[in-house]
Enzyme design. Structure first.
Site, PDB file in Angstrom:
ATOM      1  N   GLY A 124       0.707  -1.209   0.071  1.00  0.00           N
ATOM      2  CA  GLY A 124      -0.147   0.025  -0.023  1.00  0.00           C
ATOM      3  C   GLY A 124       1.034   1.232  -0.092  1.00  0.00           C
ATOM      4  O   GLY A 124       1.908   1.376   0.625  1.00  0.00           O
ATOM      5  N   GLY A 190      25.037  -7.018  18.948  1.00  0.00           N
ATOM      6  CA  GLY A 190      24.095  -6.366  19.582  1.00  0.00           C
ATOM      7  C   GLY A 190      23.286  -7.122  20.813  1.00  0.00           C
ATOM      8  O   GLY A 190      22.751  -8.136  20.386  1.00  0.00           O
ATOM      9  N   ALA A 191      23.764  -6.927  22.055  1.00  0.00           N
ATOM     10  CA  ALA A 191      23.356  -7.388  22.983  1.00  0.00           C
ATOM     11  C   ALA A 191      21.733  -6.719  23.526  1.00  0.00           C
ATOM     12  O   ALA A 191      21.753  -6.465  24.763  1.00  0.00           O
ATOM     13  CB  ALA A 191      24.426  -7.273  24.218  1.00  0.00           C
ATOM     14  N   GLY A 192      20.936  -6.567  22.741  1.00  0.00           N
ATOM     15  CA  GLY A 192      19.675  -6.069  22.759  1.00  0.00           C
ATOM     16  C   GLY A 192      18.582  -7.059  23.140  1.00  0.00           C
ATOM     17  O   GLY A 192      19.110  -8.210  23.492  1.00  0.00           O
ATOM     18  N   GLU A 213      28.688  -6.462  21.777  1.00  0.00           N
ATOM     19  CA  GLU A 213      28.046  -5.292  22.129  1.00  0.00           C
ATOM     20  C   GLU A 213      29.003  -3.967  22.036  1.00  0.00           C
ATOM     21  O   GLU A 213      30.035  -3.995  22.714  1.00  0.00           O
ATOM     22  CB  GLU A 213      27.328  -5.343  23.499  1.00  0.00           C
ATOM     23  CG  GLU A 213      26.618  -4.296  24.201  1.00  0.00           C
ATOM     24  CD  GLU A 213      25.669  -3.473  23.248  1.00  0.00           C
ATOM     25  OE1 GLU A 213      24.812  -4.200  22.560  1.00  0.00           O
ATOM     26  OE2 GLU A 213      25.768  -2.481  22.970  1.00  0.00           O
ATOM     27  N   VAL A 279      20.889  -5.048  15.763  1.00  0.00           N
ATOM     28  CA  VAL A 279      21.385  -3.951  16.218  1.00  0.00           C
ATOM     29  C   VAL A 279      20.292  -2.791  16.385  1.00  0.00           C
ATOM     30  O   VAL A 279      20.658  -1.680  16.461  1.00  0.00           O
ATOM     31  CB  VAL A 279      22.659  -3.407  15.537  1.00  0.00           C
ATOM     32  CG1 VAL A 279      23.897  -4.300  15.605  1.00  0.00           C
ATOM     33  CG2 VAL A 279      22.481  -3.150  13.826  1.00  0.00           C
ATOM     34  N   HIS A 453      -0.579 -16.702  49.346  1.00  0.00           N
ATOM     35  CA  HIS A 453       0.567 -17.290  49.558  1.00  0.00           C
ATOM     36  C   HIS A 453       0.339 -19.038  49.594  1.00  0.00           C
ATOM     37  O   HIS A 453      -0.604 -19.268  49.904  1.00  0.00           O
ATOM     38  CB  HIS A 453       0.812 -17.016  51.223  1.00  0.00           C
ATOM     39  CG  HIS A 453       2.099 -17.849  51.763  1.00  0.00           C
ATOM     40  ND1 HIS A 453       3.031 -17.718  51.608  1.00  0.00           N
ATOM     41  CD2 HIS A 453       1.685 -19.140  52.408  1.00  0.00           C
ATOM     42  CE1 HIS A 453       4.121 -18.393  52.079  1.00  0.00           C
ATOM     43  NE2 HIS A 453       3.261 -19.526  52.754  1.00  0.00           N
TER      44      HIS A 453
HETATM   45  P1  NAI Z   1      17.809  -3.148  20.738  1.00  0.00           P
HETATM   46  O1  NAI Z   1      17.820  -1.745  20.468  1.00  0.00           O
HETATM   47  O2  NAI Z   1      17.062  -3.725  21.909  1.00  0.00           O
HETATM   48  O3  NAI Z   1      19.260  -3.521  20.897  1.00  0.00           O
HETATM   49  C1  NAI Z   1      20.372  -3.309  20.033  1.00  0.00           C
HETATM   50  C2  NAI Z   1      21.540  -3.490  20.672  1.00  0.00           C
HETATM   51  O4  NAI Z   1      22.646  -3.343  19.634  1.00  0.00           O
HETATM   52  C3  NAI Z   1      21.942  -2.094  21.427  1.00  0.00           C
HETATM   53  O5  NAI Z   1      22.287  -2.722  22.829  1.00  0.00           O
HETATM   54  C4  NAI Z   1      22.986  -1.445  20.817  1.00  0.00           C
HETATM   55  O6  NAI Z   1      23.861  -0.777  21.532  1.00  0.00           O
HETATM   56  C5  NAI Z   1      23.739  -2.607  20.085  1.00  0.00           C
HETATM   57  N1  NAI Z   1      24.338  -2.130  18.763  1.00  0.00           N
HETATM   58  C6  NAI Z   1      24.149  -1.192  17.803  1.00  0.00           C
HETATM   59  N2  NAI Z   1      24.715  -1.038  16.884  1.00  0.00           N
HETATM   60  C7  NAI Z   1      25.894  -1.930  17.003  1.00  0.00           C
HETATM   61  C8  NAI Z   1      27.150  -2.438  16.632  1.00  0.00           C
HETATM   62  N3  NAI Z   1      27.522  -1.861  15.282  1.00  0.00           N
HETATM   63  N4  NAI Z   1      27.839  -3.261  17.200  1.00  0.00           N
HETATM   64  C9  NAI Z   1      27.630  -4.156  18.448  1.00  0.00           C
HETATM   65  N5  NAI Z   1      26.336  -3.435  18.792  1.00  0.00           N
HETATM   66  C10 NAI Z   1      25.512  -2.680  18.299  1.00  0.00           C
HETATM   67  O7  NAI Z   1      17.437  -3.927  19.282  1.00  0.00           O
HETATM   68  P2  NAI Z   1      17.143  -5.336  18.887  1.00  0.00           P
HETATM   69  O8  NAI Z   1      17.682  -6.456  20.008  1.00  0.00           O
HETATM   70  O9  NAI Z   1      17.638  -5.558  17.553  1.00  0.00           O
HETATM   71  O10 NAI Z   1      15.466  -5.404  18.857  1.00  0.00           O
HETATM   72  C11 NAI Z   1      14.671  -4.380  18.112  1.00  0.00           C
HETATM   73  C12 NAI Z   1      13.437  -3.954  18.646  1.00  0.00           C
HETATM   74  O11 NAI Z   1      12.622  -5.005  18.772  1.00  0.00           O
HETATM   75  C13 NAI Z   1      13.693  -3.253  19.909  1.00  0.00           C
HETATM   76  O12 NAI Z   1      13.163  -2.068  19.694  1.00  0.00           O
HETATM   77  C14 NAI Z   1      12.964  -4.241  20.848  1.00  0.00           C
HETATM   78  O13 NAI Z   1      12.455  -3.665  21.875  1.00  0.00           O
HETATM   79  C15 NAI Z   1      11.969  -4.963  19.906  1.00  0.00           C
HETATM   80  N6  NAI Z   1      11.836  -6.409  20.371  1.00  0.00           N
HETATM   81  C16 NAI Z   1      11.135  -6.558  21.444  1.00  0.00           C
HETATM   82  C17 NAI Z   1      11.120  -7.922  22.283  1.00  0.00           C
HETATM   83  C18 NAI Z   1      10.323  -7.734  23.496  1.00  0.00           C
HETATM   84  O14 NAI Z   1       9.570  -6.807  23.841  1.00  0.00           O
HETATM   85  N7  NAI Z   1      10.654  -8.782  24.462  1.00  0.00           N
HETATM   86  C19 NAI Z   1      11.649  -8.880  21.520  1.00  0.00           C
HETATM   87  C20 NAI Z   1      12.500  -8.794  20.404  1.00  0.00           C
HETATM   88  C21 NAI Z   1      12.586  -7.337  19.978  1.00  0.00           C
END
Ligand code: NAI
Length: 475
Positions: A124, A190-192, A213, A279, A453
């Site tokens: 779309g 990326g330790a996200g 990370e 990332v 409890h």
């Molecule tokens: P994220 O934003 O959580 O983490 C990305 C990580 O990569 C950060 O710690 C950052 O410092 C690191 N980073 C960035 N560039 C880098 C590089 N060049 N080299 C090494 N580290 C680097 O992003 P992520 O894990 O990709 O998740 C994406 C989205 O999806 C987020 O907004 C997240 O909230 C959402 N999500 C939520 C979930 C949940 O609520 N349980 C599950 C999976 C995803």
């Protein structure tokens, strides 16, 4: 092109935000269409967006499978249960995940039918004058005119120029949900949230996982004490998390992916069988807007909206991952409902201060509201009370005594400002904090509410009591 079709509401995007908007609009008696371009693994149109197809739901299916497998060798022995043989059949595990995905994507299609929403399967694009053109999968184009148009296009994985996705060796979340065997070694950039969740899945199944990370701090957005416990537990589980480490180059060779990185001291190389790049994500707004619509994108490609998701163009709204705020499915749900209600002339509202965050690792991590670090930075005086799961009978009986609950309350008014949790089932317990904050509750309110409890929720109750140093089970 066929004749223009008229709707009260045309939603572009059938993900969490878009399908909520469409269903709520239809419930309110509005003639609604929803446009979605995605195809499932079987090549058929699949509603539900990233969340249902390649995000929240499939990752939770794999987290649960891998958790059962991990518990067999790490928890069951404590209960006196032993096995002669412990095996994982990856094809069965992935098949189970795919079945769950199909059930839920099909469920959205059924809900659309029940609510008389017209789906259009294709890409779309918003044209000037609230017209949406849909390039359908069969090559034909249809034109829809909406009195209101809701843009809910979602987000895409960010690709690093030196680690391009090839769907096989270097993958994003989509590829990492579909490995056909447990890789011997998995690198994660990326330790996200995605890195920790999918890294955990394959680590529990036997892969040696190394996480690179770039930032020096682990889980920078979380409470510092929570992040400390999480780092300790993940290390115990064998996740090798390298902080302050920048990857500069990757190369796919016959023996695997060669990853060149610098840990602040020297350039190093590691060879991994698979590489997951996670990332962050960016708004999927490429090609969404034709020239002259008047809808504005910010520098990061996000659609600009006001506090109520209105774009400033008459009748055009935008919600979910393609607008400001956390990229979370449940934030999109609420914005979808808000916008549908506003279109129908009802009051619609999202409280961005009480959106819960959850990371589905083991232990689980969850929080709502402000961290101590944020409160200090904002100069807000607060009291903190925390309580460990090691002192909660139910958690110990479950053999899951790791972690704690922390309640933060305003020093003067006692109003709850944040709740931070790590431990068993905290993805559910965090909602005690969400509800308390939504109703402007105080730590004393929570402390005076009777909790069952034995239950894990006693950790929340005792943490609330600890705010005024009166936790019963704490010395
Ligand atoms: P994220 O934003 O959580 O983490 C990305 C990580 O990569 C950060 O710690 C950052 O410092 C690191 N980073 C960035 N560039 C880098 C590089 N060049 N080299 C090494 N580290 C680097 O992003 P992520 O894990 O990709 O998740 C994406 C989205 O999806 C987020 O907004 C997240 O909230 C959402 N999500 C939520 C979930 C949940 O609520 N349980 C599950 C999976 C995803």
């Amino acid at each position: 092109m066929s004749e223009q079709q008229q709707f009260d509401v045309v939603v572009i995007g059938g993900g969490p935000a878009g399908y909520h908007a469409a269903i709520r609009a239809a419930q309110l008696g509005l003639k609604t269409a929803c446009v979605d371009a995605a195809l499932g693994k079987d090549g058929q149109p699949a509603l539900g967006g990233t969340c249902l197809r390649v995000g929240c739901i499939p990752s939770k299916a794999l987290l649960d499978s891998s958790r059962q497998f991990w518990n067999m060798s790490h928890i069951f022995g404590e209960h006196g249960i032993s096995f002669a043989d412990q095996k994982i059949d990856v094809a069965t595990m992935i098949g189970r995940k795919d079945k769950i995905v199909k059930q839920f994507t099909g469920g959205i299609a059924a809900l659309f039918k029940a609510n008389k929403i017209t789906p259009f399967y294709g890409f779309g694009q918003l044209q000037p004058g609230n017209i949406v053109t849909v390039k359908q999968h069969d090559g034909s184009t249809v034109e829809l005119k909406g009195t209101n148009v809701v843009l809910a296009a979602g987000s895409d994985s960010i690709e690093l120029p030196f680690a391009k996705f090839d769907g096989k060796n270097i993958v994003d979340n989509v590829g990492a949900l579909d490995f056909t065997a447990v890789p011997k070694t998995l690198g994660v950039i990326g330790a996200g949230v995605i890195g920790l969740e999918l890294g955990s899945v394959w680590n529990r199944l036997g892969a040696k996982v190394t996480v690179f990370e770039a930032l020096p701090d682990f889980l920078a957005a979380a409470d510092k004490e929570v992040a400390k416990v999480a780092a300790r537990e993940f290390k115990k589980q064998g996740l090798d998390i390298r902080l302050g480490t920048k990857v500069s180059k990757t190369e796919v060779k016959a023996d695997g992916v060669h990853v060149t990185f610098n840990d602040g001291k020297s350039d190093q190389e590691m060879v991994v069988e698979k590489l997951l790049v996670c990332v962050g994500r960016r708004a999927a707004t490429k090609g969404l807007l034709a020239d002259g619509t008047g809808v504005k994108l910010d520098a990061r490609g996000m659609i600009e909206v006001d506090d109520h998701c209105h774009t400033g163009v008459d009748g055009v709204w935008a919600i979910g991952d393609c607008v400001r705020g956390p990229m979370l499915a449940h934030k999109g749900f609420e914005e979808g409902i808000e916008v549908a209600e506003l279109i129908a002339g009802l009051p619609g509202h999202v409280n961005y201060d009480t959106i819960p965050n959850v990371i589905y690792t083991e232990p689980e991590i969850a929080w709502v509201g402000k961290t101590e670090e944020q409160l200090k930075a904002e100069g807000i005086a607060y009291k903190a009370g925390s309580f460990p799961f090691a002192a909660v009978g139910r958690a110990v009986a479950m053999a899951e005594p790791i972690g704690f609950v922390k309640v933060l309350a305003d020093a003067e008014t006692d109003r709850i400002l944040g709740m931070h949790l790590i431990g068993p089932n905290v993805s559910e317990l965090v909602h005690e904090g969400v509800i308390s904050m939504e109703f402007n509750g105080s730590a004393d309110d929570l402390a005076r509410i009777c909790h069952a409890h034995p239950s894990l929720s006693e950790a929340v109750h005792d943490a609330a009591m600890a705010v005024d140093k009166r936790a019963i089970h704490k010395a």
